[in-house]
Design an enzyme around this catalytic site. Structure first.
Site, PDB file in Angstrom:
ATOM      1  N   CYS A   1       0.865  -1.171   0.000  1.00  0.00           N
ATOM      2  CA  CYS A   1       0.000   0.000   0.000  1.00  0.00           C
ATOM      3  C   CYS A   1       0.903   1.222   0.000  1.00  0.00           C
ATOM      4  O   CYS A   1       2.115   1.095   0.166  1.00  0.00           O
ATOM      5  CB  CYS A   1      -0.871   0.055   1.247  1.00  0.00           C
ATOM      6  SG  CYS A   1      -2.007  -1.346   1.430  1.00  0.00           S
TER       7      CYS A   1
ATOM      8  N   ASP B   1      10.869  -7.378 -15.002  1.00  0.00           N
ATOM      9  CA  ASP B   1      11.395  -7.242 -13.643  1.00  0.00           C
ATOM     10  C   ASP B   1      11.247  -8.521 -12.837  1.00  0.00           C
ATOM     11  O   ASP B   1      11.997  -8.753 -11.895  1.00  0.00           O
ATOM     12  CB  ASP B   1      10.703  -6.073 -12.924  1.00  0.00           C
ATOM     13  CG  ASP B   1       9.197  -6.142 -13.051  1.00  0.00           C
ATOM     14  OD1 ASP B   1       8.598  -7.085 -12.525  1.00  0.00           O
ATOM     15  OD2 ASP B   1       8.614  -5.272 -13.720  1.00  0.00           O
TER      16      ASP B   1
ATOM     17  N   CYS C   1      11.779 -14.179  -0.022  1.00  0.00           N
ATOM     18  CA  CYS C   1      11.052 -14.874  -1.097  1.00  0.00           C
ATOM     19  C   CYS C   1      12.021 -15.502  -2.098  1.00  0.00           C
ATOM     20  O   CYS C   1      11.603 -16.271  -2.954  1.00  0.00           O
ATOM     21  CB  CYS C   1      10.063 -13.931  -1.782  1.00  0.00           C
ATOM     22  SG  CYS C   1      10.812 -12.416  -2.383  1.00  0.00           S
TER      23      CYS C   1
HETATM   24 FE1  SF4 Z   1      10.033  -8.205  -0.137  1.00  0.00          FE
HETATM   25 FE2  SF4 Z   1      10.283 -10.805  -0.715  1.00  0.00          FE
HETATM   26 FE3  SF4 Z   1      10.788  -9.935   1.769  1.00  0.00          FE
HETATM   27 FE4  SF4 Z   1       8.301  -9.961   0.786  1.00  0.00          FE
HETATM   28  S1  SF4 Z   1       9.604 -11.741   1.223  1.00  0.00           S
HETATM   29  S2  SF4 Z   1       9.262  -8.323   1.968  1.00  0.00           S
HETATM   30  S3  SF4 Z   1       8.655  -9.441  -1.366  1.00  0.00           S
HETATM   31  S4  SF4 Z   1      11.896  -9.428  -0.100  1.00  0.00           S
END
Ligand code: SF4
Length: 471
Positions: free
Chosen positions: A2, A347, A436
């Site tokens: 957001c 990206d 991630c």
């Molecule tokens: Fe960013 Fe990936 Fe961490 Fe989520 S898990 S905050 S997308 S780096």
């Protein structure tokens, strides 16, 4: 994801609305403003859609906050009016009305309350309000709130007539602050402050409270010691505006560096010599393509153009909506496609729908070959902190899926991802969240959820909200 905004100092509410519109790339599902009117009463206006459609009176205010919403919880099926989830939320405290907007996700919300909230901003507003009533002090209440919450929360708020902002101790989501002669401005991104004429812009430190006191001066308090600081890399790769500077790194500059790093990978794996032209998938990868083109000595050709009347697909809530939008989103310049060996650069590949569609269309329009390069490594694990891939199962490259499998799924001749070291080198910050990419979550509950999934004790297709529900 957001966007949040807070302004202290005399301003037309409509001017705040225009600044909030600059954060529309962070969410366009719903928007809202809360401000203090000339009688010192809180006013609210929220809508489904972008800030430009918020209905507001012609009115001056001294304190205003706003939010653009990107849904990661609640209202996913569209069966509840979207404006119901729009921020800011309100809570009546003994220190005055609390209005609050937040960016991020809380991983343990449903472990902390029996009430089944559909918005963590609503939960944080009510919990902070309760703590203010209990402690009689905003700072002490925020310290307690930080002990309770696990996850990402960049907050802007008005308590009575006082504007404040606070960033979680890990600093996962961005939050910046600055002052001009007339105004103090807090925002998710510096683009709003730059547009408001603020020249000295600082990052709110993880665990830091900044509030505007009765004289209009700002006061900074390091309420909570920063721990395990982890700034989200995806802000630089995809989310933030190229104009913005986060943690003293300009986003456009980082994207240029991403292209440079990706060039090294494409030279190493021999793809560079197989292509005639580099085609950016608009708009985020354009900066990276300009440095990539210089490095590989191959022309940049905008053979895929953005259809300006359509919405950004990643921030649309449902997969079906995204599929339809992907078709409507792009236009193609056949003269630069037919008979050419193309490298399309994007990206990220999250679900793979858009990339698969683009490869297919380019082939149908006569491309001799279609190679794909991505300015970040494969997303293999869910995000619990505010980006809309809340389960592993949504990700085309989940867990240890081979890159060749993803390449075959999208139908490309080759697929090159940037390496994690290339990404780190381009962003050049010591403390990044890469959860991630590598499964190492920066918060305690994030780690707990990951461990339970790895051990097979929790399914891969549940969000952390559902996991909390079923605990
Ligand atoms: Fe960013 Fe990936 Fe961490 Fe989520 S898990 S905050 S997308 S780096």
């Amino acid at each position: 994801m957001c966007g949040v905004l807070g302004i202290f100092g005399e301003i037309e509410v409509s001017a705040a609305q225009s600044l909030l519109q600059l954060l529309v790339h962070r969410g366009q599902d719903a928007s809202g403003l809360a401000w203090v009117d000339p009688y010192k009463v809180h006013r609210y206006s929220k809508v489904k859609g972008a800030p430009a459609s918020i209905d507001i009176p012609q009115e001056l205010t001294n304190a205003v906050i706003g939010s653009t919403r990107y849904p990661t919880l609640g209202n996913r099926k569209g069966d509840v009016p979207k404006e119901k989830f729009a921020q800011p939320f309100a809570y009546q405290t003994t220190m005055g009305t609390l209005a609050l907007a937040h960016n991020g996700n809380i991983t343990n919300m449903h472990d902390l309350t029996e009430k089944r909230y559909q918005s963590d901003a609503e939960f944080i507003t009510e919990r902070l309000g309760e703590l203010i009533n209990q402690e009689g002090h905003l700072g002490v209440a925020l310290i307690q709130l930080s002990k309770e919450l696990d996850g990402a929360f960049s907050i802007v708020g008005i308590l009575g007539t006082q504007l404040f902002c606070f960033r979680d101790p890990q600093g996962i989501r961005p939050l910046v602050a600055g002052r001009s002669q007339a105004h103090t401005v807090f925002s998710s991104e510096s683009i709003c402050l730059q547009q408001a004429g603020v020249t000295e812009i600082i990052d709110v430190q993880p665990g830091e409270l900044i509030y505007v006191d009765g004289k209009g001066d700002w006061q900074k308090e390091q309420l909570v010691k920063p721990t395990n600081v982890a700034h989200c890399y995806f802000e630089y790769v995809y989310f933030a505006s190229s104009v913005s500077t986060i943690e003293q790194r300009n986003v456009y500059g980082v994207r240029l560096a991403l292209g440079n790093e990706l060039g090294d990978e494409l030279i190493k794996n021999g793809v560079a010599e197989q292509i005639d032209a580099i085609v950016p998938v608009p708009d985020t990868s354009k900066a990276a393509c300009s440095t990539l083109s210089e490095k590989l000595q191959k022309p940049l050709r905008e053979a895929i153009m953005k259809n300006r009347s359509s919405k950004r697909t990643f921030i649309m809530p449902g997969v079906d909506e995204r599929e339809l939008a992907a078709k409507a989103k792009y236009l193609f310049v056949d003269e630069f496609i037919q008979g050419k060996h193309l490298l399309i650069v994007d990206d990220s590949i999250v679900r793979g729908l858009t990339t698969k569609y683009l490869v297919k269309i380019l082939r149908e329009r006569g491309a001799a070959s279609v190679h794909v390069a991505i300015t970040c490594p494969p997303q293999r694990f869910a995000c619990y902190y505010g980006v809309d891939f809340g389960t592993d199962s949504q990700l085309i490259a989940k867990n240890d899926t081979p890159v060749d499998y993803v390449k075959d799924q999208i139908g490309a001749d080759s697929l090159t991802y940037l390496s994690i070291t290339g990404l780190q080198s381009a962003i050049n910050l010591p403390n990044l969240c890469l959860a991630c990419l590598n499964g190492r979550y920066p918060t305690e509950n994030g780690q707990r959820i990951r461990l339970l999934i790895t051990e097979g004790k929790l399914p891969q297709d549940q969000t952390h909200y559902e996991i909390s529900h079923t605990k």
